[in-house]
Design a protein around this motif. Structure first.
Motif, PDB file in Angstrom:
ATOM      1  N   LEU A 383       0.841  -1.193   0.000  1.00  0.00           N
ATOM      2  CA  LEU A 383       0.000   0.000   0.000  1.00  0.00           C
ATOM      3  C   LEU A 383       0.872   1.237   0.000  1.00  0.00           C
ATOM      4  CD1 LEU A 383      -2.623  -1.051   2.728  1.00  0.00           C
ATOM      5  CD2 LEU A 383      -2.659  -1.522   0.267  1.00  0.00           C
ATOM      6  N   ASP A 384       0.345   2.293  -0.663  1.00  0.00           N
ATOM      7  CA  ASP A 384       1.042   3.579  -0.604  1.00  0.00           C
ATOM      8  C   ASP A 384       0.554   4.365   0.590  1.00  0.00           C
ATOM      9  OD1 ASP A 384      -1.444   4.474  -1.265  1.00  0.00           O
ATOM     10  OD2 ASP A 384      -0.916   5.019  -3.327  1.00  0.00           O
ATOM     11  N   SER A 385       1.015   5.594   0.703  1.00  0.00           N
ATOM     12  CA  SER A 385       0.671   6.408   1.867  1.00  0.00           C
ATOM     13  C   SER A 385      -0.807   6.740   1.945  1.00  0.00           C
ATOM     14  CB  SER A 385       1.494   7.701   1.865  1.00  0.00           C
ATOM     15  OG  SER A 385       1.246   8.437   0.676  1.00  0.00           O
ATOM     16  N   GLU A 386      -1.554   6.637   0.817  1.00  0.00           N
ATOM     17  CA  GLU A 386      -2.987   6.926   0.825  1.00  0.00           C
ATOM     18  C   GLU A 386      -3.823   5.667   0.952  1.00  0.00           C
ATOM     19  OE1 GLU A 386      -3.852   9.104  -2.654  1.00  0.00           O
ATOM     20  OE2 GLU A 386      -2.712  10.887  -2.042  1.00  0.00           O
ATOM     21  N   GLY A 387      -3.176   4.517   1.167  1.00  0.00           N
ATOM     22  CA  GLY A 387      -3.913   3.278   1.343  1.00  0.00           C
ATOM     23  C   GLY A 387      -4.336   2.629   0.046  1.00  0.00           C
ATOM     24  N   VAL A 464      13.986   3.657  -3.262  1.00  0.00           N
ATOM     25  CA  VAL A 464      14.066   5.095  -3.540  1.00  0.00           C
ATOM     26  C   VAL A 464      13.182   5.417  -4.746  1.00  0.00           C
ATOM     27  CG1 VAL A 464      15.608   6.978  -4.143  1.00  0.00           C
ATOM     28  CG2 VAL A 464      16.389   5.188  -2.585  1.00  0.00           C
ATOM     29  N   GLY A 465      12.335   6.416  -4.592  1.00  0.00           N
ATOM     30  CA  GLY A 465      11.439   6.813  -5.678  1.00  0.00           C
ATOM     31  C   GLY A 465      10.105   6.118  -5.629  1.00  0.00           C
ATOM     32  N   GLN A 466       9.938   5.093  -4.750  1.00  0.00           N
ATOM     33  CA  GLN A 466       8.661   4.413  -4.625  1.00  0.00           C
ATOM     34  C   GLN A 466       7.900   4.978  -3.441  1.00  0.00           C
ATOM     35  OE1 GLN A 466       9.585   0.246  -4.332  1.00  0.00           O
ATOM     36  NE2 GLN A 466       9.414  -0.068  -6.541  1.00  0.00           N
ATOM     37  N   ASP A 467       6.575   5.041  -3.596  1.00  0.00           N
ATOM     38  CA  ASP A 467       5.710   5.560  -2.533  1.00  0.00           C
ATOM     39  C   ASP A 467       4.999   4.389  -1.869  1.00  0.00           C
ATOM     40  OD1 ASP A 467       4.392   7.193  -0.847  1.00  0.00           O
ATOM     41  OD2 ASP A 467       2.883   7.862  -2.303  1.00  0.00           O
TER      42      ASP A 467
END
Length: 732
Positions: A383-387, A464-467
């Motif tokens: 998951l990214d920071s926004e779910g 690096v570069g991945q959210d």
């Protein structure tokens, strides 16, 4: 891991850790060599010191023998001086001189101081006549026979029966004595005889020696041998026992030393003295002497060889034991140093291997992670920071029922019911203290099925570069929850069955108790009949019976009474296991004191020393604990009956775990430890009923009482020396 570019670097890489192990081995070998060399040098130095001390001690002992012999010469020279002042002293003058010297106290080995005359064969009758006319009695020279020269004993003091019986004995007739007397005559000096059996001693006494000093007429000292023979008057001599001579010379300071004295004058050794601690017993490695030394002593014309032996090495050099400890400590330090070096070598080897693997492991870590994601049976999603779902594995696709393409970019919480506050909180970034959050959610599949899933959220940093902010695992637990529900239902059913079995067991125990009472009642009826009819036979028909018949009736009545007592004991023991425990705080010391008072009142003629430790507080059933102490103290009282100084002790000590253990100890009859397993069985007795009456139930009851309280009991004993019973009870 990639291969080395050539064979040589690979070989060097393999040899690098081996150098560390080789260095550790060299450290061990060097340390061991250093320890052994140091220990060897210290040991040799200690042995040399002990040997030097031993040599010095032998010199002192040899000098003591020489000095004692000089004292004997001085005593004899005093007698010679008396002849120098008086042409021929009378026996009374000789006795007064010897008594004044107090020889028995100063020289206990010396039998006396005597004078033997030098008498030609032609002058012997004249000497006997002079002796008789002087009032000295009849001088009978023995052994009888005609000889050219005689050396009869004329004076010998102090006047003991043995010395008086020696007067007249011709010492010149015995070769060993004659050789010493002739040597003294020809040399004009004191001469010592070889070993002889003194005429005062019996066969059990040790060998004796005689020291002779020549006496010339007028006290002169002729220069030539012929002149000495012409002027010879006789010999002052000192007879002494060799064993007492050596012991008096050494005193108590050297009473434990081992040595032997040999006379080697004639070319072959003749044993004169052997110390008590000498080689009278076979030598072994344990008592073999550490050092040996032989010295020679010129004893007035005789050559003595003294063989000294030191004690065993442990006593001769006692400080060697500390060197053994030093060696053990050095070996331990060497091994410890080797362990440290070996650990460093292993650490270096391990670090080298880790460094070699690290690069390859780093390259392969992402591959392993991707493989774990793809082939895991549990659904996983990044998951990214926004779910939103960044990546999903096939297992998650199968659980949700959508395709992988449709899941990418979808909010993860949209797959579940929207009224779940726990997931909503996690979607806004709230996690547990350890960073991991777990929850159970209901999932609506595209096909309309509702499934229960277990969710596990964990923070996972991305490249690096991945959210990427986290990893979520999705596990379908629908069937497990259903199984748990079925297990709960089965548990409730099992509890009902356990309650039913408990009621049935209680009912069975009640029926067993009723059966025991019924059996005991049914057994008592025939016992009463046996006892009653046998009593009638004794009371009314005893005259018609002979002595054997009356004896048989007595045995029948005694057996019936004992059977009744056994039935009562069995019923009492069965009640111990069925009665309900009433726990309270009980002072065992107080209970024990009351029981001892009852025992003293029941047996007032006995005087038994009883020791009870104060304030022994436990938690238990007071009635059962009183029964326990009554049995243990009663047994101790009974089994010490044959001891005039009976002693009973009741106390407490801590076991290996620091918990209190209570014990009852006595010095009575005791028992063989090999039969301890029979003590706590019903009706198992280690003594006859005639010696110590009883039923064999008491210790079985004690064991059940202790075990009902959650404790344990053991027994230790020695036949004829007493027994100790140790048990544990809860303190709270």
């Amino acid at each position: 891991m990639s291969a080395a570019p050539s064979g040589e670097p690979a070989d060097l890489t393999a040899l690098a850790p081996r150098r560390g192990y080789l260095l550790a081995l060299l450290v061990l070998i060097g340390a061991l060599i250093l320890v052994f060399v140091t220990w060897r040098v210290a040991r040799e130095r200690e042995l040399r010191s002990a040997e030097s001390e031993f040599v010095a001690q032998t010199a002192v002992m040899t000098d003591l023998l020489r000095q004692r012999m000089i004292y004997y010469e001085l005593v004899a020279r005093g007698g010679v001086s008396l002849f120098g002042s008086v042409a021929r002293p009378t026996p009374q003058q000789w006795q007064a001189y010897v008594d004044g010297m107090n020889l028995p106290r100063r020289f206990p080995a010396m039998i006396g101081l005597g004078f033997g005359g030098y008498v030609r064969s032609s002058r012997l009758p004249e000497l006997q006549t002079e002796w008789r006319e002087a009032g000295y009695g009849l001088l009978e020279v023995r052994p009888r026979g005609i000889r050219r020269d005689y050396g009869p004993i004329l004076y010998l003091e102090p006047r003991t029966p043995a010395n008086a019986a020696a007067i007249g004995y011709d010492m010149y007739s015995e070769p060993t004595r004659a050789a010493a007397m002739l040597a003294a005559l020809e040399s004009g000096q004191a001469r010592l005889s070889g070993p002889v059996r003194l005429i005062q001693d019996d066969a059990n006494e040790s060998l004796g020696l005689l020291l002779y000093l020549p006496v010339y007429r007028g006290g002169d000292r002729p220069q030539s041998v012929d002149a000495r023979r012409t002027s010879m008057q006789g010999w002052v001599y000192v007879p002494f026992r060799m064993k007492r001579f050596v012991e008096a010379s050494m005193g108590t300071a050297f009473s434990e030393e081992r040595f032997r004295v040999y006379d080697v004058t004639d070319g072959y050794p003749r044993l004169l003295y052997a110390s008590v601690n000498g080689r009278g017993e076979a030598e072994t490695d344990r008592n073999a002497p550490a050092f040996k030394l032989s010295t020679t002593l010129d004893a007035y014309g005789r050559n003595w060889r003294i063989d000294f032996e030191s004690p065993a090495q442990a006593r001769a050099a006692p400080r060697l034991a500390s060197l053994q400890n030093m060696l053990a400590l050095g070996l331990f330090a060497s091994l410890l140093l080797y362990a440290v070096a070996l650990t460093l070598a292993r650490t270096e080897d391990r670090a080298r291997k880790i460094a070699v693997r690290m690069t390859e492991d780093y390259r392969r870590s992402e591959t392993r992670f991707r493989s774990a994601m793809r082939y895991s049976a549990i659904g996983k999603a990044l998951l990214d920071s926004e779910g939103r779902i960044v990546e999903a594995n096939p297992a998650l696709v199968a659980i949700v029922g959508n395709s992988e393409e449709s899941l990418l970019g979808t909010r993860f919480d949209a797959l579940f019911e929207t009224d779940d506050a726990e997931l909503a909180g996690h979607a806004h970034g709230r996690t547990d203290t350890d960073g991991v959050h777990r929850a159970t959610r209901r999932l609506h599949r595209e096909d309309g099925l509702v499934r229960q899933v277990q969710l596990t959220y964990a923070p996972v940093p991305g490249n690096v570069g991945q959210d990427i902010s986290g990893l979520v695992q999705v596990e379908d637990v629908t069937e497990r929850l259903r199984a748990e529900a079925r297990v709960h239902a089965l548990n409730r059913t099992l509890e009902a069955r356990v309650a039913l079995r408990t009621r049935e067991l209680s009912q069975a125990n009640q029926e067993l108790e009723a059966f025991a009472y019924s059996v005991s009642h049914d057994l008592r009826a025939p016992l009463r009949a046996i006892e009653g009819f046998s009593r009638i036979l004794v009371e009314k028909h005893a005259p018609q019976l002979d002595e054997a018949g009356r004896g048989y009736l007595g045995r029948v009545r005694k057996a019936a009474g004992r059977m009744g007592e056994l039935i009562d004991a069995l019923l009492h023991m069965s009640r111990l296991t069925r009665s309900e425990l009433r726990l309270e705080r009980v002072d065992l010391a107080k209970l024990a004191g009351e029981i001892v008072e009852e025992l003293r009142a029941g047996d007032p003629q006995r005087n038994v020393e009883v020791t009870i430790a104060p304030a022994l507080s436990v938690v238990g059933d007071a009635a059962l604990l009183r029964n326990l102490l009554s049995n243990l103290l009663g047994n101790a009282w009974k089994f010490t009956r044959g001891n005039a100084r009976a002693r009973i002790e009741f106390g407490v000590h801590a076991n290996a775990q620091g918990l209190p253990e209570y014990y009852v100890r006595d010095n009575g009859a005791g028992f063989a430890q090999e039969y301890v397993g029979k003590l706590f069985r019903p009706f198992q007795r280690l003594h006859t009923d005639e010696d110590f009456p009883g039923h064999g139930i008491g210790l079985a009851s004690v064991k059940r009482i202790v075990e009902r309280h959650g404790g344990a009991i053991r027994a230790e004993g020695v036949e004829g020396k007493g027994a100790t019973f140790t048990f544990t009870l809860p303190g709270e």
